[in-house]
Design a protein around this motif. Sequence first.
Motif, PDB file in Angstrom:
ATOM      1  N   VAL A 104       0.860  -1.181   0.000  1.00  0.00           N
ATOM      2  CA  VAL A 104       0.000   0.000   0.000  1.00  0.00           C
ATOM      3  C   VAL A 104       0.902   1.237   0.000  1.00  0.00           C
ATOM      4  O   VAL A 104       1.974   1.237   0.607  1.00  0.00           O
ATOM      5  N   PHE A 105       0.479   2.264  -0.683  1.00  0.00           N
ATOM      6  CA  PHE A 105       1.239   3.512  -0.748  1.00  0.00           C
ATOM      7  C   PHE A 105       0.461   4.635  -0.071  1.00  0.00           C
ATOM      8  O   PHE A 105      -0.764   4.708  -0.174  1.00  0.00           O
ATOM      9  N   GLY A 106       1.193   5.518   0.600  1.00  0.00           N
ATOM     10  CA  GLY A 106       0.557   6.666   1.240  1.00  0.00           C
ATOM     11  C   GLY A 106      -0.360   6.294   2.391  1.00  0.00           C
ATOM     12  O   GLY A 106      -1.243   7.073   2.757  1.00  0.00           O
ATOM     13  N   GLN A 107      -0.141   5.123   2.981  1.00  0.00           N
ATOM     14  CA  GLN A 107      -1.041   4.653   4.045  1.00  0.00           C
ATOM     15  C   GLN A 107      -0.269   4.048   5.214  1.00  0.00           C
ATOM     16  O   GLN A 107      -0.774   3.162   5.898  1.00  0.00           O
ATOM     17  N   THR A 108       0.922   4.520   5.468  1.00  0.00           N
ATOM     18  CA  THR A 108       1.732   3.907   6.522  1.00  0.00           C
ATOM     19  C   THR A 108       1.040   3.957   7.875  1.00  0.00           C
ATOM     20  O   THR A 108       1.013   2.955   8.610  1.00  0.00           O
ATOM     21  N   TYR A 109       0.459   5.088   8.227  1.00  0.00           N
ATOM     22  CA  TYR A 109      -0.218   5.198   9.518  1.00  0.00           C
ATOM     23  C   TYR A 109      -1.466   4.314   9.566  1.00  0.00           C
ATOM     24  O   TYR A 109      -1.754   3.686  10.595  1.00  0.00           O
ATOM     25  N   ARG A 110      -2.193   4.264   8.476  1.00  0.00           N
ATOM     26  CA  ARG A 110      -3.365   3.371   8.433  1.00  0.00           C
ATOM     27  C   ARG A 110      -2.942   1.924   8.613  1.00  0.00           C
ATOM     28  O   ARG A 110      -3.594   1.153   9.332  1.00  0.00           O
ATOM     29  N   LEU A 111      -1.839   1.556   7.975  1.00  0.00           N
ATOM     30  CA  LEU A 111      -1.339   0.189   8.086  1.00  0.00           C
ATOM     31  C   LEU A 111      -0.918  -0.124   9.519  1.00  0.00           C
ATOM     32  O   LEU A 111      -1.280  -1.182  10.068  1.00  0.00           O
ATOM     33  N   LEU A 112      -0.173   0.771  10.134  1.00  0.00           N
ATOM     34  CA  LEU A 112       0.266   0.545  11.508  1.00  0.00           C
ATOM     35  C   LEU A 112      -0.912   0.474  12.472  1.00  0.00           C
ATOM     36  O   LEU A 112      -0.882  -0.282  13.446  1.00  0.00           O
ATOM     37  N   GLN A 113      -1.925   1.249  12.203  1.00  0.00           N
ATOM     38  CA  GLN A 113      -3.099   1.262  13.085  1.00  0.00           C
ATOM     39  C   GLN A 113      -3.770  -0.106  13.164  1.00  0.00           C
ATOM     40  O   GLN A 113      -4.398  -0.437  14.177  1.00  0.00           O
ATOM     41  N   HIS A 114      -3.601  -0.914  12.121  1.00  0.00           N
ATOM     42  CA  HIS A 114      -4.282  -2.208  12.080  1.00  0.00           C
ATOM     43  C   HIS A 114      -3.327  -3.398  12.139  1.00  0.00           C
ATOM     44  O   HIS A 114      -3.760  -4.545  11.994  1.00  0.00           O
ATOM     45  N   ALA A 115      -2.046  -3.156  12.360  1.00  0.00           N
ATOM     46  CA  ALA A 115      -1.063  -4.239  12.342  1.00  0.00           C
ATOM     47  C   ALA A 115      -0.958  -4.934  13.699  1.00  0.00           C
ATOM     48  O   ALA A 115      -1.050  -4.312  14.757  1.00  0.00           O
ATOM     49  N   LYS A 116      -0.745  -6.236  13.637  1.00  0.00           N
ATOM     50  CA  LYS A 116      -0.497  -7.034  14.839  1.00  0.00           C
ATOM     51  C   LYS A 116       0.946  -6.888  15.284  1.00  0.00           C
ATOM     52  O   LYS A 116       1.262  -6.899  16.479  1.00  0.00           O
ATOM     53  N   ALA A 117       1.863  -6.766  14.332  1.00  0.00           N
ATOM     54  CA  ALA A 117       3.291  -6.594  14.590  1.00  0.00           C
ATOM     55  C   ALA A 117       3.914  -5.982  13.346  1.00  0.00           C
ATOM     56  O   ALA A 117       3.237  -5.805  12.324  1.00  0.00           O
ATOM     57  N   ALA A 118       5.213  -5.680  13.425  1.00  0.00           N
ATOM     58  CA  ALA A 118       5.877  -5.042  12.285  1.00  0.00           C
ATOM     59  C   ALA A 118       7.352  -5.394  12.245  1.00  0.00           C
ATOM     60  O   ALA A 118       7.977  -5.631  13.280  1.00  0.00           O
ATOM     61  N   LEU A 119       7.870  -5.441  11.020  1.00  0.00           N
ATOM     62  CA  LEU A 119       9.314  -5.500  10.785  1.00  0.00           C
ATOM     63  C   LEU A 119       9.700  -4.144  10.226  1.00  0.00           C
ATOM     64  O   LEU A 119       9.162  -3.724   9.192  1.00  0.00           O
ATOM     65  N   VAL A 120      10.616  -3.452  10.897  1.00  0.00           N
ATOM     66  CA  VAL A 120      10.867  -2.050  10.576  1.00  0.00           C
ATOM     67  C   VAL A 120      12.358  -1.795  10.404  1.00  0.00           C
ATOM     68  O   VAL A 120      13.164  -2.126  11.272  1.00  0.00           O
TER      69      VAL A 120
END
Length: 261
Positions: A104-120
Motif C-alpha cells: 500500500v502507498f501513502g497509508q503507513t499510519y493506516r497500516l500501523l493502526q491495524h497491524a499485529k506486529a511489524a518489521l521495521v
Amino acid sequence: MNVDFFQKHQYPIHYIGNPCVDAVEAFRSKNQESFTEFISCNHLKDKPIIALLAGSRKQEIKDNLIRMMEAAKMFPDYQFVVAGAPGIEPSFYQSYMNEDVEIVFGQTYRLLQHAKAALVTSGTATLETALFRVPQVVCYYTAAGRLVSFLRRHILKVKYISLVNLIADREVVKELVADGMTVKNIQTELKKLLAETPERKAMLDGYDRIIQILGKAGASERAAQEILRCLNKKEIEGNIYPGINTSVCLRVVLIAGVFYL
C-alpha cells in the motif's frame, strides 16, 4: 532527551516535545476506521497483518525486503503488507516481493493502526511504530556485516540504532543489525511478538514509558512559544549566556522541537 548533554556544554536547552507525537495523535483523532474497512478498501485478506517498513532508499529496501520476504514464509496465518515509500515505483518492490504479499502507498499510519506486529528498518518509522503501540523487530542489513558488528562492539560508542531504544536508553525493541539481520533471527524474534507473550507485554510496557518521556502533543507550537519567551526575556543575549549567539540558541530550541532532542 539529551538535555543533559547540551547543559554539560553550557548551551541553554528547552525540551518541548517530539513532532512525531503530534502527527500520530492528529491521525488517530481523525481516523477511526475498522479493520474490516481497511482490508476491504485495500483488497486485503481477512488475516492479521504484519506490517513491513523496509526503508525509503532503493538499496535499503532491496537489502532488507529480500530477507523479510524469506522470513514471512514461516507465518502462513498472517498477511504481510508492505508500506510503500514515497517516490519508489511499485515495480521496484515487485521485484523482491512474494506473490502473496501486498503493498500500500501513502497509508503507513493506516497500516500501523491495524497491524499485529511489524518489521521495521531503523529510522523515524521505529518511533512511529512505537507510538501506535505495534510490537516490532528492527531490521537493518548492511554489507560487510561481521565488520560492522565488530566495530559496534569494540569501537562505536552508540549502543543502539533505533530511536525507540535510544530514547529509552535500554533495549525495548530487538535490533537485528549487520550480521545479526538473518532470516532465522527475524523469524525467532517475530514469533515472540505474535501471541500474548512476556516479550510482547514487556515491549508494550516499554512503549508506554517512551510515550511518557516524549510528552504531550503540541511540540511545534511550544517551540515557537519558547523562542518568543527567550527573545522577550533576552535569555539568548551574550550578557546572560556568554559566548552563545542568538542564531545558535534559536537552533537549539528548533532542533529540540523538530528532531526530539
